[in-house]
Design a protein around this motif. Structure first.
Motif, PDB file in Angstrom:
ATOM      1  N   ALA A 392      -5.889  -1.820  -6.865  1.00  0.00           N
ATOM      2  CA  ALA A 392      -6.113  -1.359  -5.231  1.00  0.00           C
ATOM      3  C   ALA A 392      -5.748  -2.547  -4.498  1.00  0.00           C
ATOM      4  CB  ALA A 392      -7.354  -0.593  -5.169  1.00  0.00           C
ATOM      5  N   ASP A 396      -6.016   0.195   0.563  1.00  0.00           N
ATOM      6  CA  ASP A 396      -6.521   1.206  -0.049  1.00  0.00           C
ATOM      7  C   ASP A 396      -8.032   1.349   0.082  1.00  0.00           C
ATOM      8  OD1 ASP A 396      -3.831   1.601  -0.915  1.00  0.00           O
ATOM      9  OD2 ASP A 396      -3.955   0.237  -2.533  1.00  0.00           O
ATOM     10  N   ASP A 398     -10.203   2.894   1.709  1.00  0.00           N
ATOM     11  CA  ASP A 398     -10.577   4.433   2.230  1.00  0.00           C
ATOM     12  C   ASP A 398     -10.328   5.208   0.771  1.00  0.00           C
ATOM     13  OD1 ASP A 398     -11.362   3.166   4.662  1.00  0.00           O
ATOM     14  OD2 ASP A 398      -9.495   4.058   5.728  1.00  0.00           O
ATOM     15  N   LYS A 399      -9.189   4.910   0.264  1.00  0.00           N
ATOM     16  CA  LYS A 399      -8.970   5.726  -0.849  1.00  0.00           C
ATOM     17  C   LYS A 399      -9.817   5.452  -2.108  1.00  0.00           C
ATOM     18  CE  LYS A 399      -4.068   5.612  -0.068  1.00  0.00           C
ATOM     19  NZ  LYS A 399      -2.628   5.296  -0.420  1.00  0.00           N
ATOM     20  N   GLU A 402     -13.195   7.247  -0.936  1.00  0.00           N
ATOM     21  CA  GLU A 402     -13.277   8.667  -1.288  1.00  0.00           C
ATOM     22  C   GLU A 402     -13.468   8.981  -2.792  1.00  0.00           C
ATOM     23  OE1 GLU A 402     -13.237  12.669  -0.412  1.00  0.00           O
ATOM     24  OE2 GLU A 402     -13.229  10.836   0.760  1.00  0.00           O
ATOM     25  N   ARG A 437      -9.407  11.307 -10.173  1.00  0.00           N
ATOM     26  CA  ARG A 437      -8.206  11.854  -9.684  1.00  0.00           C
ATOM     27  C   ARG A 437      -8.012  13.297  -9.455  1.00  0.00           C
ATOM     28  NH1 ARG A 437      -4.334   6.399 -10.674  1.00  0.00           N
ATOM     29  NH2 ARG A 437      -4.986   5.297  -8.598  1.00  0.00           N
ATOM     30  N   GLN A 440     -10.387  14.988  -7.605  1.00  0.00           N
ATOM     31  CA  GLN A 440      -9.926  14.690  -6.233  1.00  0.00           C
ATOM     32  C   GLN A 440      -8.784  15.763  -5.862  1.00  0.00           C
ATOM     33  OE1 GLN A 440      -7.927  11.113  -5.345  1.00  0.00           O
ATOM     34  NE2 GLN A 440      -8.905  11.115  -3.290  1.00  0.00           N
TER      35      GLN A 440
END
Length: 699
Positions: A392, A396, A398-399, A402, A437, A440
């Motif tokens: 990252a 990135d 915020d990603k 999450e 992921r 997600q």
């Protein structure tokens, strides 16, 4: 109150005989809870005698007396006789009295005193915890004894102990003018109250202690909420001390040599820790003092690891460094949201009172909430680990945040009540990025499913149809390219059906090449003695089958996944083909021939029009992939549905990726769009028209 002579009962409380006093107070404890009886009892002068017994009696007489007093206080009566000497006496009993029933009553009285601060008129200005504080200060073992009793085998004593602790905590937090409640809470934590309550929440005793345990859990949220609401202020000694220790624990370069030879302070000492600026106090706006506590706790308990982590991040390019401080604040916010700390006590109590199943009962308890600090440390460590695994960048952040939110929900949220904190920490440390992921994407799809419903289902159906058409074209192109098949089943016309006994009646080392014509109307093929390196052209394949006469395509290809035992059994080497493994997998193309045509085997059948159905061609694919391509390719060429697992998996994969791409291209804010409001004619005094086609309006 029927049948009870109150004056006589009051008189017996002061009898010279111990047995008379004991029987009187024993009977009193069962009737004093009646408000009308309590009023008569007070009117007859029973309170001074009850107080005297509380100060001077022992054994069961004292136990019955304390129970009666606590029940009277619960009715909000008798407060003028709760004096300092009585409080000191009861505090001493909690510390020194070994009898369980005496301890129960003593703690019930103290809990009533702490829980009703507005009625403390014997000592103006003092209330609740402050009323008990002088007596507690004179008994250093009071709190240790109280915490120790939480682990008692007697559940009633355990419940009373926890109720008193709850009352002390609640009152200390509510009346914190002297700012002593944080020290009091810290003292309780150091005595092991968290460990004891956690053990009860995870044990079978949780059913008997539900009320005090849930209250303690609620108070834990109150504390977290208070710490979050406390603004970080560098003028506060405690806050300034925490920030200084945080900065010093990072072992920064204390000075930097400038070109002129003078020394100056490191200009990026706070950014080095992962803050956005060199004035970090404002960055705690969202988490308050709670965020500062979590970060300093992480550093304090893992100082060497924290310093090593900073060195590792400093060695990275600026845009690739994980901002530790910002990550810590993010994890604090995620945990705060996950445990619904802002949820009011009233709503939680209502929810707990309506538990009707064991499952819901277990869900009400959150023992992991008591391990807030360890969860924060585990979450922050996972943040740094996933940051590196994902490669990252700062953009990135915020990603990754999450992903951590999903991780907390998956590991902490799905953990059963009895799961140990160490197991949860291990799960946080080992959860793979790829699995996160996948979760997600599943959550994203469910979110849009809830928001758009039938619209999303329609998109999914369209994408699946497109994927099916795509795979159909791919399979047919495989037929257009052509393929080699071992021709080991060259039976004569009288060979009969294929069986294990006739399997050796084969022509060894023969190959058949099959290819679909460019116009997709004929299937050309020819047999060769050996497999050539170059694929034969269409002109070299004299034999052909008109697809318009094909009636069906059948096969023993398994429809299950290739890894299953049933599928594996269809791929075995035939005799004479050790180097060029053929298989018992077979695809047979059937079709109708005119009635005067020569039958190719004995399985031919006739239809009503005089035509006979016969096997036009047999193919022996060498692999599951080739079998899937040709079987489903032929079926789809004939406008029939594919049947093999590989083709279905490919269709679902393409359709799924198409849906995910579309979902990722939609702004999440679109989910919160309100329904359009239909305009009304209110306020209009003329005729109004609107031309949709011409996009014109007028009056």
């Amino acid at each position: 109150m029927d049948g009870v002579n109150v004056p006589e009962l009051v008189e017996r409380l002061s009898s010279d005989e111990e047995s008379v006093r004991k029987m009187a107070v024993f009977k009193l404890q069962s009737v004093i809870g009646d408000p009308s009886f309590a009023d008569v009892f007070i009117h007859e002068g029973g309170l001074p005698k009850l107080r005297f017994l509380a100060l001077h009696s022992t054994g069961n007489t004292l136990a019955y007396c304390l129970t009666s007093l606590s029940r009277l206080l619960e009715l909000d009566k008798g407060w003028d006789h709760v004096t300092d000497d009585l409080i000191r006496r009861i505090v001493e009993l909690v510390v020194a009295q070994p009898l369980v029933n005496v301890n129960r009553g003593a703690m019930s009285v103290l809990a009533a005193i702490v829980g009703h601060p507005s009625h403390r008129n014997s000592q103006p200005g003092a209330s609740g915890f402050q009323r008990l504080k002088p007596a507690i200060d004179s008994q250093p073992q009071f709190l240790p004894s109280l915490v120790e009793k939480i682990a008692s085998a007697d559940h009633a004593l355990c419940a009373n102990s926890l109720q008193l602790i709850n009352a002390l905590m609640r009152d200390a937090v509510a009346n914190d003018a002297s700012f002593e409640w944080p020290r009091f809470i810290k003292q309780l934590q150091e005595l092991g109250v968290i460990k004891s309550v956690n053990g009860l929440m995870r044990s079978s005793a949780v059913h008997d202690l539900a009320h005090p345990l849930l209250e303690f859990q609620s108070l834990t949220k109150v504390l977290l909420r208070r710490w979050k609401e406390e603004v970080v202020d560098l003028e506060s000694p405690d806050h300034r001390r925490a920030m200084r220790s945080l900065q010093q624990s990072s072992h920064p370069d204390k000075s930097v040599q400038d070109p002129q030879g003078s020394k100056r302070h490191n200009p990026s000492k706070w950014r080095r820790l992962g803050f956005n600026t060199e004035s970090p106090a404002w960055e705690f706006e969202a988490t308050g003092f709670l965020g500062l506590m979590d970060l300093t706790d992480f550093v304090y308990k893992n100082e060497d690891g924290f310093h090593k982590l900073l060195l590792e991040q400093t060695a990275q390019p600026q845009e690739e460094r994980c901002p530790i401080a910002c990550a810590s604040l993010a994890v604090t916010s995620i945990l705060y949201d996950h445990f619904e700390v802002d949820k009011s006590d009233d709503s939680e109590s209502h929810r707990h009172n309506n538990l009707d199943t064991r499952s819901n009962f277990d869900k009400a308890f959150k023992p992991l909430l008591l391990h807030w600090s360890r969860l924060h440390t585990g979450g922050l460590s996972a943040f740094v680990r996933l940051w590196g695994a994902a490669g990252a960048l700062v953009a990135d952040f915020d990603k990754v945040e999450e992903l951590i939110r999903i991780l907390i929900e998956q590991v902490v949220g799905q953990a059963p009540r009895t799961k140990d904190i160490k197991e949860v920490e291990d799960d946080l440390a080992e959860f793979e990025l790829q699995k996160l992921r996948e979760l997600q994407m599943e959550l994203l799809e469910l979110t849009y499913e809830d928001a758009w419903g039938h619209h999303l289902r329609q998109v999914r159906e369209e994408l699946n149809h497109e994927a099916l058409q795509f795979v159909k074209e791919q399979r047919i192109r495989c037929l257009l390219t052509g393929a080699w098949f071992p021709q080991t089943m060259a039976y004569s016309t009288d060979s009969g059906p294929i069986t294990t006994k006739t399997l050796n009646k084969t022509v060894p080392n023969a190959w058949r090449f099959v290819r679909l014509s460019h116009n997709r109307r004929y299937l050309h093929y020819a047999d060769f003695e050996e497999k050539s390196k170059t694929e034969p052209k269409l002109e070299a394949l004299p034999e052909k089958i008109d697809l318009s006469i094909v009636s069906s395509v059948v096969s023993n290809v398994s429809a299950s996944a290739p890894s299953t035992a049933s599928s594996d059994n269809t791929l075995t080497t035939l005799p004479g083909h050790a180097s060029t493994a053929s298989t018992t997998t077979m695809i047979t193309i059937h079709g109708y021939l005119p009635a005067n045509s020569h039958a190719r085997n004995r399985s031919d059948t006739s239809n009503s029009s005089g035509q006979r159905e016969t096997a036009l061609l047999r193919l022996h694919p060498q692999s599951h992939t080739l079998a899937s391509e040709w079987l489903d390719g032929l079926l789809m060429l004939l406008n029939q549905q594919p049947i093999t697992a590989e083709t279905h998996k490919l269709v679902n994969l393409i359709g799924g990726y198409g849906l995910k791409i579309r979902l990722l291209n939609v702004r999440f804010e679109d989910l919160n769009m309100d329904e359009p409001v239909m305009p009304s004619r209110e306020g209009l005094d003329e005729e109004y028209y609107y031309d949709i086609g011409g996009m014109e309006g007028g009056v």
